[in-house]
Design a protein around this motif. Structure first.
Motif, mmCIF file in Angstrom:
data_model
loop_
_atom_site.group_PDB
_atom_site.id
_atom_site.type_symbol
_atom_site.label_atom_id
_atom_site.label_comp_id
_atom_site.label_asym_id
_atom_site.label_seq_id
_atom_site.Cartn_x
_atom_site.Cartn_y
_atom_site.Cartn_z
ATOM 1 N N THR A 27 7.679 0.463 0.696
ATOM 2 C CA THR A 27 8.858 1.070 0.159
ATOM 3 C C THR A 27 9.959 0.916 1.513
ATOM 4 O O THR A 27 9.588 0.726 2.546
ATOM 5 C CB THR A 27 8.864 2.486 0.071
ATOM 6 N N GLY A 70 5.008 4.804 -4.621
ATOM 7 C CA GLY A 70 6.328 4.605 -4.219
ATOM 8 C C GLY A 70 7.480 5.417 -4.965
ATOM 9 O O GLY A 70 8.509 6.097 -4.292
ATOM 10 N N LEU A 76 2.079 4.407 1.896
ATOM 11 C CA LEU A 76 3.151 3.427 1.861
ATOM 12 C C LEU A 76 3.381 2.574 3.107
ATOM 13 O O LEU A 76 4.221 1.596 3.285
ATOM 14 C CB LEU A 76 4.353 4.132 1.463
#
Length: 184
Positions: A95, A30, A142
């Motif tokens: 994220t 991230g 992510l």
């Protein structure tokens, strides 16, 4: 056929989102991925090249403008296509994102435009391509892009950088000593 492609896209995203994950890796990837927000790391590389390489200052400006222009074009395409970000049941994204639009990936488009443009200026291509690939793939890990978003972004960035390269042919390559002297 479209359902088969979407299904493949979703299956690949699900694999990326569920394999090799642990909290430390999630946090590290991230943080790494944030380098690519709005092309930031690529714009920073371009600004450093422009500031440090006196002999190629105009070419660095053009290469940096290529990255910025790719980001603007990517954003316009997102507004036209309006594909929503992926939503995997039970697997929220790891994220936040600046928009809810997914296609094409701006991380991938600016990364590949930057890698190609800066390699033409003499930076080593392998680390640039590794950075571009890493930033692009981080978006799958992510859970904020489909694989087709990343592929389309990479193709867009490559096409923009390639078009600029065709419009502005490169002068004869400098010797290693000349390149080092330009940075010193």
């Amino acid at each position: 056929m479209r359902n088969g492609v979407v299904s493949l896209d979703e299956r690949l995203l699900l694999a990326a989102r569920t394999r090799l994950h642990d909290p430390r890796a999630d946090r590290a990837i991230g943080r790494f991925s944030r380098l690519g927000e709005h092309g930031a790391v690529w714009l920073a590389i371009g600004a450093a090249g422009w500031a440090l390489d006196r002999t190629q200052r105009a070419r660095w400006r053009r290469a940096t403008a290529t990255v910025a222009g790719t980001f603007v074009l990517n954003t316009a395409i997102k507004q036209i296509v309006r594909r929503p970000r992926p939503r995997l049941p039970g697997l929220p994204p790891l994220t936040s994102t600046p928009s809810r639009l997914s296609f094409p990936s701006a991380h991938a488009s600016t990364s590949f435009a930057g890698a190609i443009a800066y390699a033409r200026l003499g930076l080593p291509a392998a680390p640039l391509c590794a950075l571009a690939a890493g930033l692009s793939l981080s978006r799958l890990y992510l859970g904020v892009h489909y694989p087709s978003d990343v592929l389309a972004g990479a193709l867009l960035g490559g096409a923009v950088a390639g078009s600029v390269a065709l419009a502005h042919p490169q002068p004869a390559l400098q010797s290693e000593a000349q390149r080092l002297a330009a940075w010193g």
